[in-house]
Design an enzyme around this catalytic site. Structure first.
Site, PDB file in Angstrom:
ATOM      1  N   GLN A  25       1.902   6.200  -6.795  1.00  0.00           N
ATOM      2  CA  GLN A  25       0.646   6.869  -6.439  1.00  0.00           C
ATOM      3  C   GLN A  25       0.810   8.365  -6.716  1.00  0.00           C
ATOM      4  O   GLN A  25       1.654   9.027  -6.105  1.00  0.00           O
ATOM      5  CB  GLN A  25       0.290   6.647  -4.966  1.00  0.00           C
ATOM      6  CG  GLN A  25      -1.120   7.161  -4.656  1.00  0.00           C
ATOM      7  CD  GLN A  25      -1.509   7.036  -3.193  1.00  0.00           C
ATOM      8  OE1 GLN A  25      -0.762   7.452  -2.312  1.00  0.00           O
ATOM      9  NE2 GLN A  25      -2.680   6.481  -2.926  1.00  0.00           N
ATOM     10  N   ALA A  36       2.297   8.486  -1.608  1.00  0.00           N
ATOM     11  CA  ALA A  36       1.661   9.601  -2.301  1.00  0.00           C
ATOM     12  C   ALA A  36       2.768  10.505  -2.841  1.00  0.00           C
ATOM     13  O   ALA A  36       3.561  11.056  -2.080  1.00  0.00           O
ATOM     14  CB  ALA A  36       0.783  10.376  -1.325  1.00  0.00           C
ATOM     15  N   SER A  89       0.843  -1.194   0.000  1.00  0.00           N
ATOM     16  CA  SER A  89       0.000   0.000   0.000  1.00  0.00           C
ATOM     17  C   SER A  89       0.882   1.249   0.000  1.00  0.00           C
ATOM     18  O   SER A  89       1.972   1.231   0.577  1.00  0.00           O
ATOM     19  CB  SER A  89      -0.870  -0.022   1.267  1.00  0.00           C
ATOM     20  OG  SER A  89      -2.034   0.730   1.084  1.00  0.00           O
ATOM     21  N   TYR A 100      -7.870  14.075   0.646  1.00  0.00           N
ATOM     22  CA  TYR A 100      -6.972  14.923  -0.139  1.00  0.00           C
ATOM     23  C   TYR A 100      -7.728  15.488  -1.347  1.00  0.00           C
ATOM     24  O   TYR A 100      -8.929  15.258  -1.491  1.00  0.00           O
ATOM     25  CB  TYR A 100      -5.711  14.130  -0.514  1.00  0.00           C
ATOM     26  CG  TYR A 100      -4.967  13.703   0.739  1.00  0.00           C
ATOM     27  CD1 TYR A 100      -4.406  14.659   1.591  1.00  0.00           C
ATOM     28  CD2 TYR A 100      -4.881  12.366   1.121  1.00  0.00           C
ATOM     29  CE1 TYR A 100      -3.760  14.292   2.768  1.00  0.00           C
ATOM     30  CE2 TYR A 100      -4.229  11.991   2.296  1.00  0.00           C
ATOM     31  CZ  TYR A 100      -3.676  12.951   3.112  1.00  0.00           C
ATOM     32  OH  TYR A 100      -3.059  12.597   4.276  1.00  0.00           O
ATOM     33  N   GLY A 116      -0.640  -2.431   4.176  1.00  0.00           N
ATOM     34  CA  GLY A 116       0.155  -1.290   4.624  1.00  0.00           C
ATOM     35  C   GLY A 116       1.067  -1.660   5.776  1.00  0.00           C
ATOM     36  O   GLY A 116       2.205  -2.095   5.594  1.00  0.00           O
ATOM     37  N   CYS A 133       3.544   7.100   2.986  1.00  0.00           N
ATOM     38  CA  CYS A 133       4.478   8.218   3.079  1.00  0.00           C
ATOM     39  C   CYS A 133       5.648   7.842   3.969  1.00  0.00           C
ATOM     40  O   CYS A 133       5.464   7.253   5.035  1.00  0.00           O
ATOM     41  CB  CYS A 133       3.795   9.431   3.692  1.00  0.00           C
ATOM     42  SG  CYS A 133       2.596  10.189   2.600  1.00  0.00           S
ATOM     43  N   ARG A 193      -7.421   5.081  -6.143  1.00  0.00           N
ATOM     44  CA  ARG A 193      -7.755   4.820  -4.727  1.00  0.00           C
ATOM     45  C   ARG A 193      -8.851   5.783  -4.305  1.00  0.00           C
ATOM     46  O   ARG A 193      -8.723   6.996  -4.493  1.00  0.00           O
ATOM     47  CB  ARG A 193      -6.528   4.987  -3.828  1.00  0.00           C
ATOM     48  CG  ARG A 193      -6.887   4.929  -2.338  1.00  0.00           C
ATOM     49  CD  ARG A 193      -5.701   4.787  -1.410  1.00  0.00           C
ATOM     50  NE  ARG A 193      -5.355   3.377  -1.261  1.00  0.00           N
ATOM     51  CZ  ARG A 193      -4.622   2.883  -0.255  1.00  0.00           C
ATOM     52  NH1 ARG A 193      -4.156   3.675   0.687  1.00  0.00           N
ATOM     53  NH2 ARG A 193      -4.356   1.590  -0.183  1.00  0.00           N
TER      54      ARG A 193
HETATM   55  C1  FNR Z   1      -0.418   5.420   5.062  1.00  0.00           C
HETATM   56  N1  FNR Z   1      -1.504   5.405   4.180  1.00  0.00           N
HETATM   57  C2  FNR Z   1      -1.408   6.072   2.976  1.00  0.00           C
HETATM   58  N2  FNR Z   1      -2.400   5.940   2.049  1.00  0.00           N
HETATM   59  C3  FNR Z   1      -2.254   6.487   0.818  1.00  0.00           C
HETATM   60  O1  FNR Z   1      -3.153   6.336  -0.010  1.00  0.00           O
HETATM   61  N3  FNR Z   1      -1.139   7.204   0.512  1.00  0.00           N
HETATM   62  C4  FNR Z   1      -0.123   7.395   1.393  1.00  0.00           C
HETATM   63  O2  FNR Z   1       0.900   7.996   1.058  1.00  0.00           O
HETATM   64  C5  FNR Z   1      -0.279   6.862   2.686  1.00  0.00           C
HETATM   65  N4  FNR Z   1       0.683   7.041   3.652  1.00  0.00           N
HETATM   66  C6  FNR Z   1       0.676   6.255   4.787  1.00  0.00           C
HETATM   67  C7  FNR Z   1       1.778   6.251   5.647  1.00  0.00           C
HETATM   68  C8  FNR Z   1       1.823   5.388   6.737  1.00  0.00           C
HETATM   69  C9  FNR Z   1       3.035   5.363   7.613  1.00  0.00           C
HETATM   70  C10 FNR Z   1       0.716   4.542   7.007  1.00  0.00           C
HETATM   71  C11 FNR Z   1       0.735   3.574   8.163  1.00  0.00           C
HETATM   72  C12 FNR Z   1      -0.390   4.582   6.197  1.00  0.00           C
HETATM   73  C13 FNR Z   1      -2.609   4.440   4.379  1.00  0.00           C
HETATM   74  C14 FNR Z   1      -2.183   3.042   3.952  1.00  0.00           C
HETATM   75  O3  FNR Z   1      -1.855   3.004   2.580  1.00  0.00           O
HETATM   76  C15 FNR Z   1      -3.282   2.003   4.220  1.00  0.00           C
HETATM   77  O4  FNR Z   1      -4.394   2.336   3.447  1.00  0.00           O
HETATM   78  C16 FNR Z   1      -3.682   1.947   5.698  1.00  0.00           C
HETATM   79  O5  FNR Z   1      -2.526   1.881   6.519  1.00  0.00           O
HETATM   80  C17 FNR Z   1      -4.583   0.752   5.989  1.00  0.00           C
HETATM   81  O6  FNR Z   1      -3.948  -0.456   5.648  1.00  0.00           O
HETATM   82  P1  FNR Z   1      -3.219  -1.397   6.761  1.00  0.00           P
HETATM   83  O7  FNR Z   1      -2.083  -0.599   7.336  1.00  0.00           O
HETATM   84  O8  FNR Z   1      -4.253  -1.708   7.801  1.00  0.00           O
HETATM   85  O9  FNR Z   1      -2.755  -2.589   5.989  1.00  0.00           O
END
Ligand code: FNR
Length: 365
Positions: free
Chosen positions: A102, A60, A23, A186, A332, A26, A234
């Site tokens: 992304q 992102a 996923s 966003y 993620g 950042c 997304r």
């Molecule tokens: C994220 N998430 C996130 N989502 C996204 O669309 N773009 C991004 O840049 C980010 N950045 C980000 C950083 C960090 C440190 C975390 C923990 C999460 C959300 C992530 O992609 C995901 O959708 C969620 O964390 C839920 O999935 P998990 O962690 O339960 O597997």
């Protein structure tokens, strides 16, 4: 034969080797706040490719400087950004994974400090900047926000061009999957949701108008992206807000069909993020998978869906795919804890035969 989490996923002419996707996350790790990828990004994303992931998505990646969430986020607004990302895509691909990016714009949630520096809204002295949004309605942070300015119609065209240019550069950098970030409050989600979009021109009001910017961005990205390669979007399937007009699953299903018509191949189904009043009923294993399942089954098109949220074991990821709840298991935080999650999942499920173990690591598996 029923697909499982180790089955390849065919999207257009692109084959993702299995259904595990990293996923977007950042990393807040650009040096000098310049948006340029560093060794951190190459090693971080590269390790997940080594660890067996099928699709590795970058964080992102901002199509404009003011579209960064934090000043340390990745960008793709110049050729220097493209050149800095190229080794990331190249290494991910060399490991048999599909490199994805992304493409993002943070809208009214731009300009915050990195989480480990308290995540506050940065004021101008700290390097903060004015945020742009569909309407001059700031995200209700506890801190004093910087100015949130309504985008003019000309500026909206400029945003579409920024996504188009970002896609072109991302392709030149070697990425094979483009994901448009229209979730989590966003910019593109802000246009979709009446919670943030109060416009009364052709970009606000009814469903057609609120979805216009995302549709224009999708068309622009699709034009730049090769026909044989997939475009993902997304979305937040729901705002989790019931006490006022908001974005919900029914609109998401309708949107998914419209995006399919525009050449989108897969909807990455997340939720929330538009407003702190969101009332999420339950967070736990697979907590958003039901939305992916609904979008997958209730759309008229055969658009693919990705489930994300609370997937932490191989068995769970495999169940999601085997039961046809989603086509991709997007993971993620478990990937932060374990870059080798797919390799471990294969061992847990007795399917070492079904995953690519890098030759350097074979004696360990
Ligand atoms: C994220 N998430 C996130 N989502 C996204 O669309 N773009 C991004 O840049 C980010 N950045 C980000 C950083 C960090 C440190 C975390 C923990 C999460 C959300 C992530 O992609 C995901 O959708 C969620 O964390 C839920 O999935 P998990 O962690 O339960 O597997």
């Amino acid at each position: 034969m029923v697909d499982d989490v180790f089955s390849p996923l065919e999207l257009r002419e692109t084959t993702v080797r299995n259904r595990f996707a990293v996923s977007p996350m950042c990393q807040y790790s650009c040096e000098d706040r310049d948006g340029l990828a560093t060794d951190w990004h190459r090693v971080h994303l590269g390790s997940r490719a080594v660890g067996g992931a099928g699709l590795v998505l970058t964080e992102a990646t901002a199509v404009e400087p003011r579209g960064r969430i934090s000043p340390e986020d990745l960008g793709i607004w110049s050729d220097d950004h493209r050149d800095a990302l190229a080794p990331v895509a190249e290494f991910v691909k060399s490991q048999g994974a599909t490199p994805g990016i992304q493409l993002a714009h943070a809208g009214r949630k731009a300009g915050t400090a990195r989480p480990w520096e308290d995540g506050r809204v940065l004021d101008y002295d700290d390097g903060g900047w004015d945020a742009v949004a569909p309407s001059a309605v700031p995200y209700p942070y506890d801190d004093d926000p910087t100015e949130t300015r309504k985008l003019s119609r000309d500026e909206i065209s400029g945003v579409v061009d920024s996504f188009r240019e970002g896609a072109r550069r991302a392709r030149e950098a070697g990425f094979e999957v483009a994901e448009i970030h229209a979730a989590h409050g966003y910019l593109l989600h802000e246009f979709l949701s009446p919670v943030a979009n109060r416009r009364d021109d052709e970009y606000g009001g009814n469903f057609e108008n609120r979805t216009r910017l995302l549709r224009e961005v999708t068309e622009a990205v699709r034009e730049e992206w090769p026909d044989g390669m997939p475009v993902l979007v997304r979305i937040s399937a729901t705002d989790w807000i019931d006490d006022r007009e908001s974005w919900d699953v029914e609109q998401s299903i309708r949107l998914a069909d419209r995006l399919a018509d525009l050449g989108v191949d897969l909807i990455d189904v997340s939720s929330g993020g538009i407003h702190p009043d969101q009332d999420i009923d339950w967070v736990g294993p697979n907590y958003q998978t039901r939305f992916a399942e609904r979008i997958g089954s209730e759309t008229a098109s055969d658009i693919a869906v990705g489930a994300v949220g609370g997937i932490t074991t191989g068995e769970q990821a495999d169940d999601v795919i085997r039961n046809g709840r989603a086509d991709l298991a997007i993971v993620g935080r478990e990937f932060l804890r374990d870059p080798y999650f797919p390799l471990h999942a294969a061992r847990d499920l007795g399917r070492e035969d079904a995953i690519d173990v890098p030759p350097q690591y074979r004696r360990g598996f």
